[in-house]
Design a protein around this motif. Structure first.
Motif, PDB file in Angstrom:
ATOM      1  N   UNK A 197      68.785  14.076  49.173  1.00 10.25           N
ATOM      2  CA  UNK A 197      69.315  15.052  48.037  1.00 10.25           C
ATOM      3  C   UNK A 197      70.676  15.274  47.945  1.00 10.25           C
ATOM      4  N   UNK A 198      71.312  15.245  49.321  1.00 10.96           N
ATOM      5  CA  UNK A 198      72.971  15.356  49.362  1.00 10.96           C
ATOM      6  C   UNK A 198      73.547  14.281  48.670  1.00 10.96           C
ATOM      7  N   UNK A 199      72.879  13.036  48.891  1.00  9.84           N
ATOM      8  CA  UNK A 199      73.524  11.635  48.086  1.00  9.84           C
ATOM      9  C   UNK A 199      73.710  12.050  46.731  1.00  9.84           C
ATOM     10  N   UNK A 200      72.805  12.903  46.024  1.00 10.92           N
ATOM     11  CA  UNK A 200      72.978  13.155  44.728  1.00 10.92           C
ATOM     12  C   UNK A 200      74.474  14.010  44.387  1.00 10.92           C
ATOM     13  N   UNK A 201      74.726  14.633  45.408  1.00 10.04           N
ATOM     14  CA  UNK A 201      76.047  15.532  45.301  1.00 10.04           C
ATOM     15  C   UNK A 201      77.444  14.650  45.399  1.00 10.04           C
ATOM     16  N   UNK A 202      77.205  13.779  46.462  1.00 10.60           N
ATOM     17  CA  UNK A 202      78.473  13.078  46.460  1.00 10.60           C
ATOM     18  C   UNK A 202      78.431  11.857  45.529  1.00 10.60           C
TER      19      UNK A 202
ATOM     20  N   UNK B  74      67.828  20.595  37.750  1.00 10.06           N
ATOM     21  CA  UNK B  74      69.046  20.741  36.822  1.00 10.06           C
ATOM     22  C   UNK B  74      70.237  19.713  37.600  1.00 10.06           C
ATOM     23  N   UNK B  75      70.532  19.916  38.970  1.00 10.76           N
ATOM     24  CA  UNK B  75      71.643  19.272  39.478  1.00 10.76           C
ATOM     25  C   UNK B  75      71.366  17.713  39.231  1.00 10.76           C
ATOM     26  N   UNK B  76      70.035  17.246  39.746  1.00  9.76           N
ATOM     27  CA  UNK B  76      69.628  15.924  39.677  1.00  9.76           C
ATOM     28  C   UNK B  76      69.681  15.168  38.194  1.00  9.76           C
ATOM     29  N   UNK B  77      69.485  16.042  37.230  1.00 12.49           N
ATOM     30  CA  UNK B  77      69.286  15.715  35.702  1.00 12.49           C
ATOM     31  C   UNK B  77      70.746  15.326  35.382  1.00 12.49           C
ATOM     32  N   UNK B  78      71.657  16.341  35.734  1.00 10.96           N
ATOM     33  CA  UNK B  78      73.058  16.208  35.115  1.00 10.96           C
ATOM     34  C   UNK B  78      73.680  14.996  35.605  1.00 10.96           C
ATOM     35  N   UNK B  79      73.311  14.855  36.942  1.00  7.91           N
ATOM     36  CA  UNK B  79      74.177  13.714  37.937  1.00  7.91           C
ATOM     37  C   UNK B  79      73.476  12.391  36.942  1.00  7.91           C
ATOM     38  N   UNK B  80      72.012  12.257  36.807  1.00  8.72           N
ATOM     39  CA  UNK B  80      71.711  11.024  36.163  1.00  8.72           C
ATOM     40  C   UNK B  80      72.047  10.771  34.892  1.00  8.72           C
ATOM     41  N   UNK B  81      72.003  11.752  34.085  1.00 11.39           N
ATOM     42  CA  UNK B  81      72.452  11.870  32.686  1.00 11.39           C
ATOM     43  C   UNK B  81      73.942  11.440  32.753  1.00 11.39           C
TER      44      UNK B  81
ATOM     45  N   UNK C  71      76.975  18.650  38.127  1.00  8.46           N
ATOM     46  CA  UNK C  71      75.715  18.283  38.443  1.00  8.46           C
ATOM     47  C   UNK C  71      75.643  18.321  39.883  1.00  8.46           C
ATOM     48  N   UNK C  72      76.770  17.655  40.678  1.00  8.29           N
ATOM     49  CA  UNK C  72      76.879  17.561  41.991  1.00  8.29           C
ATOM     50  C   UNK C  72      76.822  18.983  42.822  1.00  8.29           C
ATOM     51  N   UNK C  73      77.784  19.736  42.000  1.00  9.49           N
ATOM     52  CA  UNK C  73      77.869  21.214  42.925  1.00  9.49           C
ATOM     53  C   UNK C  73      76.501  22.065  42.464  1.00  9.49           C
ATOM     54  N   UNK C  74      75.987  21.850  41.484  1.00 12.80           N
ATOM     55  CA  UNK C  74      74.655  22.722  41.423  1.00 12.80           C
ATOM     56  C   UNK C  74      73.689  22.030  42.405  1.00 12.80           C
ATOM     57  N   UNK C  75      73.608  20.668  42.518  1.00 15.03           N
ATOM     58  CA  UNK C  75      72.631  20.226  43.457  1.00 15.03           C
ATOM     59  C   UNK C  75      73.000  20.770  44.877  1.00 15.03           C
ATOM     60  N   UNK C  76      74.443  21.067  45.108  1.00 13.72           N
ATOM     61  CA  UNK C  76      74.329  21.527  46.467  1.00 13.72           C
ATOM     62  C   UNK C  76      74.049  22.977  46.537  1.00 13.72           C
TER      63      UNK C  76
ATOM     64  N   UNK D 289      76.652  21.438  53.165  1.00 17.08           N
ATOM     65  CA  UNK D 289      77.582  21.779  51.964  1.00 17.08           C
ATOM     66  C   UNK D 289      79.098  21.456  52.556  1.00 17.08           C
ATOM     67  N   UNK D 290      79.483  21.703  53.559  1.00 18.20           N
ATOM     68  CA  UNK D 290      80.964  21.701  53.894  1.00 18.20           C
ATOM     69  C   UNK D 290      81.502  20.212  53.762  1.00 18.20           C
ATOM     70  N   UNK D 291      80.536  19.434  54.122  1.00 19.10           N
ATOM     71  CA  UNK D 291      81.095  17.801  53.751  1.00 19.10           C
ATOM     72  C   UNK D 291      81.617  17.687  52.195  1.00 19.10           C
ATOM     73  N   UNK D 292      80.308  17.977  51.461  1.00 15.45           N
ATOM     74  CA  UNK D 292      80.658  18.011  49.960  1.00 15.45           C
ATOM     75  C   UNK D 292      81.871  18.526  49.613  1.00 15.45           C
ATOM     76  N   UNK D 293      82.089  19.905  49.879  1.00 12.18           N
ATOM     77  CA  UNK D 293      82.996  20.847  49.426  1.00 12.18           C
ATOM     78  C   UNK D 293      84.645  19.995  50.045  1.00 12.18           C
ATOM     79  N   UNK D 294      84.526  19.453  51.306  1.00  2.00           N
ATOM     80  CA  UNK D 294      85.564  18.887  51.701  1.00  2.00           C
ATOM     81  C   UNK D 294      86.078  17.731  50.777  1.00  2.00           C
ATOM     82  N   UNK D 295      85.019  16.771  49.974  1.00  5.51           N
ATOM     83  CA  UNK D 295      85.559  15.906  49.175  1.00  5.51           C
ATOM     84  C   UNK D 295      86.168  16.416  48.138  1.00  5.51           C
TER      85      UNK D 295
END
Length: 506
Positions: free
Chosen positions: A309-314, A404-411, A339-344, A252-258
């Motif tokens: 799954x982390x690919x969904x976050x980015x 939840x996270x994946x659905x929000x990102x896809x939607x 959605x990306x944050x919820x996924x993380x 999650x530190x990588x996603x947070x860095x973005x």
């Protein structure tokens, strides 16, 4: 007064607890375990005011504190949290309690040092998520490698030396490039304050160089394809607690860095290069899912699943930026980023639970090979119930946080590009394929061998850990509003901020 010191307490309390455990040593292991549990539990309880006292109506930094550290260079001990960092801090303190419990009876070799490493790492990770000074952030970021290096190198599997060196070299190389970017930003802003960098005007070429430096550092941590190969090796060789922290927090530190650096500091470069991150995210989502399908080691399968799954976050972070850039839809862009944050956060619960389940089996049969199991439900019915539940959550079953996270990102992705959304949606099928195939071969069928026949079901300690994780997965699957409310103002502020060009004269 509590606001002025709460973050420092959350950083230094577990670090001091870890130092105390090192001083006491293994001769007093019976005393170290309950004290370590007490310190981690107290740290978690003290982190709850961050959540319940958080003002969801503002994007401003909260619970801030600042002290001069190295005045000559303008380096400060500057802390604070917003809607991005606060949930990750609470996840950190929550996960550490479970890790201490998970290693309660299992770790026989140097238990005091083992618990000390996790406590110290907890404090350092809280520092990463709360630092508002670039050098302070870098110190916490780098220092965190040391306890994880020791955890894998001392308590890991047969190839632990190879895994630790590979882990260290990959992450350290990316971190050096990040430091170079910080030094350049300091030369331009005459400050190490991260928020000062957000308002810094730079040429598009300079932004692109900084963006690429950040990309290498954060892509290694996520990890993104093609710099992902260290993660399966690290997971396979790490003890169960190390795998939980790797999957639940370090990625999650990588996603947070973005979110903290790449998007707000280099918005114009992000606008030019968002296609690159989206492409790498889709490769992670789809290609790595196919790689997971052929794995014979349960830990390695879940490790590849984590990359996918982390690919969904980015994807969510940069597709949200693309939506707002192309359509001006603040709600559409916010939906993808949230959605990306919820996924993380969700991935932290689910992957941690799955690695814990693999650890339960490994502690009993000392094997992670899928072929060595079969019919576990006949001898471990309670345990099997949890495995099936977390496997369903990993596959994105509705009413679990994995959905939840994946659905929000896809939607949200449909607002940007139909084919991107279609490609991302394939993970819902592939995720179910590799997860449920593993469950079928391990859990169901007839008892495969004498080893499986000798298995005993989970005890109270193991049941407690899995119940707590199951409650978290269900709670945020049915009622994600508390998470979404916390990050909404911060996400909207980021989108509005990065919509404004930073190139001088434009």
């Amino acid at each position: 007064m509590a606001d002025l010191s709460l973050l420092s307490i959350l950083i230094w309390l577990p670090i001091l607890g870890g130092v105390w455990a090192l001083i006491v040593g293994d001769k007093q292991a019976s005393m170290v375990r309950p004290i370590a549990l007490g310190v981690s539990l107290l740290t978690f309880l003290l982190s709850l005011p961050l959540f319940f006292g958080f003002d969801t109506t503002t994007a401003a930094m909260q619970f801030t504190e600042q002290l001069a550290w190295i005045p000559t260079f303008g380096i400060n001990y500057h802390l604070g949290v917003d809607g991005f960092s606060m949930p990750l801090i609470v996840l950190t303190t929550f996960s550490t309690v479970l890790v201490v419990l998970a290693g309660w009876e299992v770790i026989k070799y140097k238990p005091a040092q083992y618990l000390a490493a996790f406590l110290i790492m907890e404090g350092l990770m809280v520092g990463v998520f709360s630092a508002l000074d670039a050098i302070l952030f870098y110190v916490f970021w780098e220092a965190m490698l040391i306890p994880m290096f020791l955890i894998i190198g001392i308590w890991g599997g047969p190839r632990r030396v190879y895994a630790t060196i590979k882990f260290f070299l990959y992450t350290f190389f990316g971190s050096v490039l990040m430091l170079v970017a910080f030094l350049y930003l300091y030369s331009q802003a005459d400050s190490f304050a991260i928020q000062d960098y957000h308002d810094l005007a730079m040429s598009l070429e300079a932004q692109k160089w900084i963006f690429m430096a950040f990309l290498v550092a954060f892509a290694v941590k996520v990890p993104m394809w093609p710099v992902h190969t260290w993660l399966p090796d690290a997971h396979v060789e790490a003890p169960t607690g190390g795998s939980i922290i790797l999957a639940a927090l370090m990625l999650k530190m990588g996603g947070y860095g973005f979110l903290r650096f790449s998007l707000p500091i280099t918005p114009d470069a992000s606008r030019e290069l968002d296609w690159l991150i989206i492409a790498l995210s889709l490769i992670a989502i789809i290609y790595i899912a196919f790689v997971a399908l052929v794995q014979q080691d349960m830990k390695k399968l879940i490790a590849y699943s984590s990359i996918s799954h982390m690919g969904f976050a980015t994807l969510g972070f940069f597709i949200g930026f693309m939506i707002y850039k192309n359509t001006g839809s603040l709600d559409g862009g916010a939906m993808a980023m949230e959605g990306g944050m919820v996924q993380m956060i969700s991935h932290g619960f689910i992957s941690g639970a799955l690695f814990l389940c693999v650890g339960v089996l490994y502690d009993r049969l000392h094997s992670r090979e899928i072929a060595d199991y079969g019919g576990v439900a006949n001898t471990m019915p309670r345990f099997s119930m949890f495995v099936v539940f977390f496997a369903m959550a990993n596959a994105g079953l509705p009413a679990t946080s994995g959905f939840v996270g994946e659905f929000l990102v896809i939607l949200a992705s449909f607002k940007a590009n139909f084919w991107i959304a279609f490609a991302a949606a394939t993970i819902m099928i592939l995720g179910a394929a590799y997860t449920l195939w593993m469950v079928k071969r391990v859990i169901y069928g007839k008892v495969a061998n004498d080893g499986v026949a000798s298995l005993t079901d989970i005890n109270r300690r193991e049941t407690l850990i899995l119940v707590v994780l199951a409650i978290a997965v269900l709670l945020f699957g049915i009622w994600p509003a508390p998470l979404l409310d916390v990050m909404h103002a911060t996400v909207q502020n980021l989108l509005e901020h990065i919509s404004q060009t930073k190139v001088p004269g434009m």
